[in-house]
Design a protein around this motif. Structure first.
Motif, mmCIF file in Angstrom:
data_model
loop_
_atom_site.group_PDB
_atom_site.id
_atom_site.type_symbol
_atom_site.label_atom_id
_atom_site.label_comp_id
_atom_site.label_asym_id
_atom_site.label_seq_id
_atom_site.Cartn_x
_atom_site.Cartn_y
_atom_site.Cartn_z
ATOM 1 N N LYS A 105 0.852 -1.195 0.000
ATOM 2 C CA LYS A 105 0.000 0.000 0.000
ATOM 3 C C LYS A 105 0.882 1.237 0.000
ATOM 4 O O LYS A 105 1.936 1.262 0.633
ATOM 5 C CB LYS A 105 -0.874 0.059 1.255
ATOM 6 C CG LYS A 105 -1.998 -0.922 1.297
ATOM 7 C CD LYS A 105 -2.827 -0.715 2.561
ATOM 8 C CE LYS A 105 -3.935 -1.741 2.643
ATOM 9 N NZ LYS A 105 -4.673 -1.650 3.899
ATOM 10 N N ILE A 106 0.404 2.266 -0.687
ATOM 11 C CA ILE A 106 1.036 3.581 -0.675
ATOM 12 C C ILE A 106 -0.032 4.531 -0.164
ATOM 13 O O ILE A 106 -1.015 4.807 -0.853
ATOM 14 C CB ILE A 106 1.525 3.972 -2.082
ATOM 15 C CG1 ILE A 106 2.514 2.923 -2.611
ATOM 16 C CG2 ILE A 106 2.152 5.366 -2.052
ATOM 17 C CD1 ILE A 106 2.892 3.121 -4.077
ATOM 18 N N THR A 107 0.151 5.005 1.069
ATOM 19 C CA THR A 107 -0.857 5.805 1.742
ATOM 20 C C THR A 107 -0.471 7.278 1.713
ATOM 21 O O THR A 107 0.644 7.642 2.086
ATOM 22 C CB THR A 107 -1.032 5.321 3.195
ATOM 23 O OG1 THR A 107 -1.408 3.941 3.167
ATOM 24 C CG2 THR A 107 -2.107 6.114 3.915
ATOM 25 N N PHE A 108 -1.403 8.122 1.266
ATOM 26 C CA PHE A 108 -1.174 9.556 1.120
ATOM 27 C C PHE A 108 -1.872 10.297 2.254
ATOM 28 O O PHE A 108 -3.064 10.109 2.488
ATOM 29 C CB PHE A 108 -1.715 10.040 -0.230
ATOM 30 C CG PHE A 108 -1.030 9.388 -1.387
ATOM 31 C CD1 PHE A 108 0.115 9.939 -1.939
ATOM 32 C CD2 PHE A 108 -1.508 8.193 -1.914
ATOM 33 C CE1 PHE A 108 0.768 9.319 -2.998
ATOM 34 C CE2 PHE A 108 -0.869 7.560 -2.974
ATOM 35 C CZ PHE A 108 0.276 8.126 -3.508
ATOM 36 N N THR A 109 -1.102 11.124 2.962
ATOM 37 C CA THR A 109 -1.635 11.860 4.104
ATOM 38 C C THR A 109 -1.321 13.346 3.956
ATOM 39 O O THR A 109 -0.404 13.730 3.232
ATOM 40 C CB THR A 109 -1.029 11.351 5.426
ATOM 41 O OG1 THR A 109 0.353 11.718 5.488
ATOM 42 C CG2 THR A 109 -1.160 9.835 5.551
ATOM 43 N N VAL A 110 -2.088 14.160 4.656
ATOM 44 C CA VAL A 110 -1.816 15.594 4.737
ATOM 45 C C VAL A 110 -1.882 15.974 6.209
ATOM 46 O O VAL A 110 -2.815 15.581 6.924
ATOM 47 C CB VAL A 110 -2.840 16.423 3.926
ATOM 48 C CG1 VAL A 110 -2.554 17.913 4.075
ATOM 49 C CG2 VAL A 110 -2.822 16.033 2.455
ATOM 50 N N THR A 111 -0.877 16.720 6.663
ATOM 51 C CA THR A 111 -0.832 17.172 8.052
ATOM 52 C C THR A 111 -0.603 18.683 8.078
ATOM 53 O O THR A 111 -0.127 19.270 7.110
ATOM 54 C CB THR A 111 0.294 16.474 8.834
ATOM 55 O OG1 THR A 111 1.537 16.702 8.163
ATOM 56 C CG2 THR A 111 0.039 14.975 8.942
ATOM 57 N N ILE A 112 -0.935 19.285 9.212
ATOM 58 C CA ILE A 112 -0.706 20.711 9.415
ATOM 59 C C ILE A 112 0.569 20.865 10.233
ATOM 60 O O ILE A 112 0.662 20.353 11.358
ATOM 61 C CB ILE A 112 -1.894 21.368 10.142
ATOM 62 C CG1 ILE A 112 -3.189 21.169 9.350
ATOM 63 C CG2 ILE A 112 -1.616 22.856 10.383
ATOM 64 C CD1 ILE A 112 -4.437 21.612 10.087
ATOM 65 N N HIS A 113 1.544 21.567 9.671
ATOM 66 C CA HIS A 113 2.831 21.770 10.341
ATOM 67 C C HIS A 113 2.631 22.643 11.592
ATOM 68 O O HIS A 113 2.025 23.704 11.522
ATOM 69 C CB HIS A 113 3.815 22.430 9.364
ATOM 70 C CG HIS A 113 5.183 22.594 9.908
ATOM 71 N ND1 HIS A 113 6.017 21.524 10.153
ATOM 72 C CD2 HIS A 113 5.871 23.699 10.279
ATOM 73 C CE1 HIS A 113 7.153 21.969 10.628
ATOM 74 N NE2 HIS A 113 7.097 23.289 10.724
ATOM 75 N N ASP A 114 3.151 22.168 12.726
ATOM 76 C CA ASP A 114 3.049 22.900 14.004
ATOM 77 C C ASP A 114 1.613 23.264 14.360
ATOM 78 O O ASP A 114 1.344 24.337 14.918
ATOM 79 C CB ASP A 114 3.903 24.178 13.974
ATOM 80 C CG ASP A 114 5.398 23.887 14.054
ATOM 81 O OD1 ASP A 114 5.771 22.774 14.500
ATOM 82 O OD2 ASP A 114 6.185 24.773 13.676
ATOM 83 N N GLY A 179 -3.492 14.673 16.808
ATOM 84 C CA GLY A 179 -2.107 14.314 17.136
ATOM 85 C C GLY A 179 -1.148 14.505 15.983
ATOM 86 O O GLY A 179 0.034 14.169 16.103
ATOM 87 N N GLY A 180 -1.634 15.010 14.848
ATOM 88 C CA GLY A 180 -0.764 15.358 13.737
ATOM 89 C C GLY A 180 0.053 14.223 13.170
ATOM 90 O O GLY A 180 -0.328 13.047 13.240
ATOM 91 N N LEU A 181 1.194 14.586 12.613
ATOM 92 C CA LEU A 181 2.059 13.626 11.932
ATOM 93 C C LEU A 181 2.568 12.545 12.882
ATOM 94 O O LEU A 181 2.699 11.388 12.507
ATOM 95 C CB LEU A 181 3.223 14.358 11.265
ATOM 96 C CG LEU A 181 4.156 13.524 10.400
ATOM 97 C CD1 LEU A 181 3.392 12.823 9.278
ATOM 98 C CD2 LEU A 181 5.258 14.396 9.827
ATOM 99 N N ALA A 182 2.846 12.906 14.131
ATOM 100 C CA ALA A 182 3.354 11.922 15.100
ATOM 101 C C ALA A 182 2.362 10.778 15.280
ATOM 102 O O ALA A 182 2.754 9.607 15.347
ATOM 103 C CB ALA A 182 3.653 12.598 16.434
ATOM 104 N N ALA A 183 1.067 11.095 15.336
ATOM 105 C CA ALA A 183 0.044 10.054 15.496
ATOM 106 C C ALA A 183 0.033 9.126 14.288
ATOM 107 O O ALA A 183 -0.070 7.897 14.432
ATOM 108 C CB ALA A 183 -1.329 10.684 15.695
#
Length: 193
Positions: A105-114, A179-183
């Motif tokens: 699988k290639i999973t695409f995500t978007v997160t908010i920096h800080d 929890g953003g990117l860490a989660a």
């Protein structure tokens, strides 16, 4: 003809497009009027997952500081710091026939920096989408518009390419995380501080 997907839908990619080898994945978004005094920086990250749904090696986590993964089969075009303008804000290229067999699988995500320190969330984001384009001819094949059903989330799993036998399919996920990117990293088997 473009296939427009709703959340949870799955569609064949290579079976309905014989000979398709390289795709451009465009992700885009707009930020709503925001007066918190901080820039609003959204980032695309890609997780290359094995059969257990985990990242086997840190090099298979592709983002603005590690723009290539999967032995060169997945390439992130770089970080867009503002999201201004129409069209794709960040772009990822995938050469399907070169993705290592261990990657399912290639999973695409978007997160908010800080996001936490800036007090930002996806309730402040609109018009988010992912689209898949045939890189050989520029034809848009699949599009998924996420809609506006997020509020406190700081990370989104937008969609994923996945193997189905010898073919590739796409699934419109649209799931929000706190929890953003860490989660996301922890869920996909990467240990972060």
């Amino acid at each position: 003809m473009v296939v427009s997907l709703a959340k949870g839908q799955k569609v064949d990619l290579t079976k309905t497009n014989p000979g398709l080898q390289k795709v451009m994945i465009g992700l885009g978004w707009d930020t709503n009027k925001y007066d918190g005094g901080h820039d609003f920086d959204l980032d695309t990250s890609i997780f290359l997952l094995d059969e257990t749904g985990k990242v086997k090696d840190p090099s298979d986590f592709v983002f603005y500081n590690n723009t290539t993964g999967g032995n060169g089969s997945v390439v992130h075009s770089g970080d867009n710091l503002t999201g201004d303008g129409d069209g794709d804000d960040e772009v990822v290229y995938v050469t399907l026939n070169e993705v290592p067999a261990a990657i399912q699988k290639i999973t695409f995500t978007v997160t908010i920096h800080d996001a936490e320190s800036r007090n930002q969330n996806f309730g402040m984001v609109s018009n988010a989408f992912i689209r898949i384009v045939n890189d050989a001819n520029g034809q848009e094949l699949i599009r998924y518009d996420l809609g506006e059903d997020f509020s406190i989330e700081t990370a989104l799993v937008v969609g994923e390419l996945y193997r189905h036998g010898a073919e590739w399919k796409f699934s419109a996920i649209g799931s929000g995380y706190q929890g953003g990117l860490a989660a996301l990293c922890n869920d996909f088997g990467l240990q972060v501080g």
